[in-house]
Design an enzyme around this catalytic site. Structure first.
Site, short mmCIF file in Angstrom:
data_model
loop_
_atom_site.label_atom_id
_atom_site.label_comp_id
_atom_site.label_asym_id
_atom_site.label_seq_id
_atom_site.Cartn_x
_atom_site.Cartn_y
_atom_site.Cartn_z
N LYS A 113 36.78 48.20 34.12
CA LYS A 113 37.83 47.18 34.24
C LYS A 113 37.66 46.43 35.54
O LYS A 113 37.62 47.03 36.62
CB LYS A 113 39.21 47.87 34.19
CG LYS A 113 40.40 46.94 34.16
CD LYS A 113 41.69 47.76 34.00
CE LYS A 113 42.91 46.88 33.90
NZ LYS A 113 44.15 47.68 33.73
N GLY A 115 38.33 43.64 26.11
CA GLY A 115 39.61 42.96 26.19
C GLY A 115 39.75 42.22 27.49
O GLY A 115 38.94 42.38 28.42
N ASP A 125 55.94 52.69 31.63
CA ASP A 125 55.45 51.62 30.75
C ASP A 125 54.81 52.22 29.50
O ASP A 125 53.71 51.85 29.10
CB ASP A 125 54.45 50.73 31.49
CG ASP A 125 54.21 49.39 30.78
OD1 ASP A 125 55.07 49.01 29.95
OD2 ASP A 125 53.18 48.75 31.04
N GLY A 137 42.14 40.06 34.63
CA GLY A 137 40.80 40.63 34.55
C GLY A 137 40.32 40.90 33.14
O GLY A 137 40.96 40.52 32.17
N ARG A 138 39.15 41.57 33.10
CA ARG A 138 38.51 41.86 31.82
C ARG A 138 38.03 43.31 31.80
O ARG A 138 37.82 43.91 32.85
CB ARG A 138 37.32 40.93 31.59
CG ARG A 138 37.71 39.45 31.58
CD ARG A 138 36.52 38.57 31.27
NE ARG A 138 36.90 37.16 31.30
CZ ARG A 138 36.11 36.16 30.94
NH1 ARG A 138 34.88 36.41 30.51
NH2 ARG A 138 36.53 34.91 30.98
N VAL A 139 37.86 43.82 30.57
CA VAL A 139 37.37 45.19 30.40
C VAL A 139 36.11 45.15 29.54
O VAL A 139 36.08 44.46 28.51
CB VAL A 139 38.43 46.09 29.73
CG1 VAL A 139 37.92 47.52 29.64
CG2 VAL A 139 39.75 46.04 30.50
N GLY A 187 42.93 40.20 30.19
CA GLY A 187 44.33 39.94 30.49
C GLY A 187 44.44 38.86 31.55
O GLY A 187 43.46 38.18 31.87
N ALA A 188 45.63 38.72 32.12
CA ALA A 188 45.87 37.66 33.10
C ALA A 188 45.04 37.84 34.36
O ALA A 188 44.66 36.86 35.02
CB ALA A 188 47.35 37.62 33.45
#
Length: 541
Positions: A39, A17, A134, A22-24, A19-20
């Protein structure tokens, strides 16, 4: 294969996956040969002391946890260019994807088992003196069938009764105190658990949410309701109710939550279910009343009391008829009679206020599987809560200015509300509006769906009376000609008011004098105080 921290290998082809920031990737621990998740959080040389402190705090918190229902931090590294975090590899994805794979709605047993595991994770979190802040399906990961709390980026240390005011989290799952940016406590996570518990069972949020303004208003103004289409135990509903108390002081605390009967595996076989058997017509009547009362912001108790003349908390049929038709004037007396008989379970010929409120305020009568109805409901909420002009919205999306909405124009409107809808799903919603099947939606069709409380109730009621009479003639397998000859006792080829009244009372179980008069006047086109054979045939065709 690339290697990091002299121990963990991964391939860029194994991305899990992004996101804004980084990556996993899926990787392998060379020492144990076990799969892990790596991550990478890109900083691009951005030096922000607060970001650095937040990352340190998250790592510090995660290091404290060693629990089967919390994702384990295996390793990490801080760097000016990027931070690296190594955690458990959770091959099952997250709860959000799990729900999607299972049709968005789980059976109660499965949902309860997931809740038990998530709450077990929280036993550790609370015992260590933290709150998560969260909690959402995307932050509950699955490893070998175990559900684990993850992503402690917003977590913080908090004393038992400490009050916080920092606004963090994901709006859909945030407690109202966080949405309003007011003080809150560790009970904010309990609210999030309640939302997730509801969503797992019903496949949707308990309150409509397409914009934050209407979402917060809905939470504060409208009661928590449970769809009647699905049998759910009293224990499960109670757990959700206790978690979703708007007032933090009334919301269940952690100790009582941990001891809640729903989470006691020994009591699963002892769950009690109360199933409300209701036909589609009664459900539709209650659904419309519920919507109109909400749109007009009517307080049911106040309205009920106005017609409770002896102030004993009950309404007989005539009082109930006035009460219901005040809310929805389009209801016929026959429909109201059917609703009255459904509500009068004890056959006392009266309706009790408390019983009516429990049914009306505690249940959702919308079709659980009709997603088109949900989209339409959300659109109504946005328009009502933001006081938008329906005509202006219609004309704005009527791009070719031909006075209607074609499918492509309607798609532009609906995608503002639900951008993830697929074309075939939008077509289903479109069909709900396009009542005459001419492949376009007129302003009248649009307004009838979006603001039914603004309709001509008298005209709508007349249509329903006419439909009831025609349906009964068909049910009895009679012809209009035979009906006319049978009830035209005077044999004058025209039916007077008395004859027509006899006809109506024979066909419809409950109909008032006013309703008969309304139908008679409509059928009597030339207003000569009788219904000629031609007029009769035209009205009942």
């Amino acid at each position: 294969m690339k290697k990091v921290l002299n121990r963990y290998s991964y391939s860029e082809n194994d991305e899990l996956g992004r996101g804004a920031f980084g990556r996993v990737y899926k990787g392998v621990d060379s020492k144990t040969n076990k799969p892990i998740a790596i991550k990478f959080i890109s900083l691009d040389g951005l030096f922000d002391q607060q970001l650095i402190e937040n990352f340190k705090q998250e790592m510090s918190i995660m290091k404290e946890f060693n629990h089967p229902n919390i994702v384990k931090l295996l390793d990490y590294k801080m760097d000016p260019q990027q931070n690296i975090v190594v955690i458990d590899y959770c091959e099952g994805g997250d709860l959000s994807k799990y729900l999607d794979k299972n049709g968005s709605m789980l059976d109660e047993y499965t949902a309860t088992q997931i809740l038990i595991q998530v709450v077990n994770g929280f036993r550790e979190v609370i015992a260590k003196g933290y709150i998560h802040r969260d909690v959402k399906p995307a932050n509950i990961l699955i490893q070998n069938g175990l559900f684990k709390l993850a992503d402690f980026g917003f977590a913080t240390k908090v004393a038992t009764n400490e009050v916080l005011d920092q606004q963090v989290g994901t709006p859909l799952y945030m407690a109202p105190q966080l949405l309003e940016n007011t003080a809150y406590s560790s009970k904010c996570d309990i609210w999030s658990l309640g939302i997730i518990a509801y969503e797992m069972i019903y496949g949707r949020q308990p309150w409509s949410c397409r914009d934050m303004k209407s979402y917060l208003k809905n939470i504060k103004c409208y009661p928590l309701r449970f769809p009647i289409d699905k049998a759910v135990s009293d224990q499960y509903k109670n757990f959700v109710r206790q978690c979703l108390k708007v007032d933090e002081n009334q919301r269940i605390g952690w100790k009582d939550l941990f001891d809640h009967p729903l989470l006691d595996t020994r009591q699963i076989a002892q769950k009690t279910f109360k199933i409300i058997e209701m036909d589609d017509e009664t459900k539709q009547i209650l659904r419309n009343i519920q919507y109109i009362a909400q749109a007009r912001q009517l307080k049911i108790q106040e309205q009920f009391s106005k017609y409770d003349l002896d102030k004993e908390g009950n309404l007989d049929f005539n009082e109930f008829l006035q009460f219901i038709q005040k809310i929805d004037p389009s209801l016929t007396s026959n429909e109201t009679s059917k609703l009255f008989n459904f509500l009068d379970q004890q056959r006392k010929q009266k309706i009790n206020l408390n019983e009516f409120q429990v049914l009306f305020s505690g249940n959702d009568f919308s079709d659980l599987k009709n997603f088109a109805q949900r989209i339409i409901s959300d659109l109504k909420e946005i328009i009502a809560n933001n006081k938008l002009n329906v005509d202006q919205i219609f004309h704005f999306y009527d791009e070719d200015k031909e006075g209607d909405l074609k499918l492509d124009e309607f798609s532009n409107l609906i995608r503002r509300i639900a951008p993830a809808l697929k074309p075939k799903e939008i077509l289903i919603v479109f069909t709900e509006f396009d009542k005459n099947n001419d492949d376009s939606i007129s302003l009248d069709e649009f307004k009838k769906i979006i603001c039914p409380q603004g309709q001509n109730y008298e005209k709508l009621k007349l249509q329903k009376l006419q439909q009831q009479l025609v349906a009964e003639i068909k049910r009895r397998k009679l012809t209009n000609e035979n009906i006319f000859k049978t009830f035209n006792v005077s044999k004058t080829n025209k039916m007077n008011y008395e004859e027509f009244t006899t006809l109506c009372r024979d066909l419809v179980k409950v109909i008032t004098d006013d309703e008969i008069q309304q139908v008679f006047k409509t059928a009597d086109k030339n207003q000569d105080q009788c219904i000629r054979y031609e007029e009769f045939m035209n009205f009942f065709k």
